[in-house]
Design a protein around this motif. Structure first.
Motif, PDB file in Angstrom:
ATOM      1  N   UNK A 267       2.572   4.716   1.400  1.00 29.91           N
ATOM      2  CA  UNK A 267       1.466   4.161   0.622  1.00 29.91           C
ATOM      3  C   UNK A 267       1.385   2.640   0.766  1.00 29.91           C
ATOM      4  N   UNK A 268       2.510   1.981   0.763  1.00 26.02           N
ATOM      5  CA  UNK A 268       2.507   0.529   0.834  1.00 26.02           C
ATOM      6  C   UNK A 268       1.937  -0.010   2.126  1.00 26.02           C
ATOM      7  N   UNK A 269       2.197   0.678   3.225  1.00 33.34           N
ATOM      8  CA  UNK A 269       1.696   0.235   4.530  1.00 33.34           C
ATOM      9  C   UNK A 269       0.415   0.958   4.929  1.00 33.34           C
ATOM     10  N   UNK A 270      -0.034   1.920   4.105  1.00 35.32           N
ATOM     11  CA  UNK A 270      -1.225   2.723   4.390  1.00 35.32           C
ATOM     12  C   UNK A 270      -1.143   3.356   5.781  1.00 35.32           C
ATOM     13  N   UNK A 271      -0.014   4.033   6.015  1.00 38.20           N
ATOM     14  CA  UNK A 271       0.178   4.638   7.321  1.00 38.20           C
ATOM     15  C   UNK A 271       0.953   5.939   7.176  1.00 38.20           C
TER      16      UNK A 271
END
Length: 292
Positions: A267-271
């Motif tokens: 979620x933090x890196x949207x990957x």
């Protein structure tokens, strides 16, 4: 219980993951098949080493540290939940709950002893943890069931048996719980996704999906890694089964896959991080900025 067919839509590559970028990650020291991948507060972990089965990776895929040889015989699944990692060991027939620094705080199953009862597994493959702390284990290569345990590790119930009928399994391989509180099970060798309520009541079957290996969710979407003779890759669906996008192809090039065995949403890196078995590598799928 309803049945939703995904055969045509899932593998229509015109539904490309528009705006996504797929990148190969740095070579890892000790590059074994990546059978599990997890993200814990920005830290990336993989069941991926040969000498040491568990690895912590940096954002490029390089190994920061490795551990697990002392208690894991044959690595498989890896999940994160509530500040902990959950690893499955198909060699010792056990499930381990540990801190991100590798301290084991709970062990389920008897070391080296396969079985199909309240205290034994037979090659467990994956773990999902519900919001209330209940632990669901796909058990797995040897048994063909899902077993549920309380937060304290006490057995509560199990369901499933070998077969191709509704609620039966041929290798329940990955498991997640959506924001809808439903339990999604990748029934790999039946080539379908089965969906249950938290008590194990079958709600829905999505057949003809190919061999489903990896499964993860951001709460509202499902991320599935799939293998068919002509195509290996990632499929994104809504929780209701609506196909949103796909990316892949069978091979060794960037954006191609060979047995994409595991997937984790970051979620933090949207990957998405995707671990491959035959290519023994990780790929990063950077999602479009509009993605949740």
């Amino acid at each position: 219980m309803k049945t939703v067919f995904l055969t045509t839509a899932v593998f229509t590559l015109s539904l490309a993951l528009t705006g996504a970028e797929v990148r190969l990650l740095a070579d890892r020291s000790d590059p074994g098949p990546v059978t599990g991948i997890a993200v814990q507060e920005g830290r990336i972990f993989a069941s991926g080493g040969l000498g040491e089965p568990l690895q912590e990776l940096d954002g490029t895929g390089a190994v920061r540290r490795a551990w697990g040889r002392k208690f894991i015989a044959d690595k498989h699944g890896l999940r994160s939940s509530g500040g902990y990692l959950y690893a499955t060991d198909i060699g010792n027939h056990q499930v381990f709950k540990m801190t991100p620094d590798g301290e084991v705080v709970m062990t389920l199953g008897e070391k080296g002893v396969p079985g199909c009862d309240e205290t034994h597994f037979n090659k467990p493959t994956d773990v999902a943890v519900a919001p209330d702390g209940d632990i669901y284990v796909t058990d797995g290569y040897g048994n063909r069931r899902v077993a549920c345990f309380g937060p304290d590790g006490r057995f509560k119930f199990a369901w499933g048996k070998e077969g191709s009928g509704p609620g039966e399994f041929k290798n329940p391989h990955n498991i997640v719980i959506g924001s809808d509180n439903r339990v999604y099970v990748a029934d790999r060798d039946n080539r379908r996704l089965q969906i249950f309520d938290r008590k194990g009541v079958l709600l829905e079957i999505r057949p003809d999906a190919g061999q489903l290996f990896g499964l993860d969710t951001d709460g509202e979407r499902l991320f599935l890694t799939v293998a068919r003779p002509e195509w290996h890759g990632l499929v994104v669906t809504a929780l209701d089964g609506t196909v949103l996008a796909s990316v892949g192809g069978k091979g060794k090039k960037e954006g191609e896959f060979d047995v994409p065995h595991s997937v984790a949403f970051d979620r933090g890196r949207n990957c998405l991080w995707i671990g491959e078995v035959n290519n023994r590598r990780l790929q990063k799928v950077q999602l479009p900025e509009t993605s949740k």
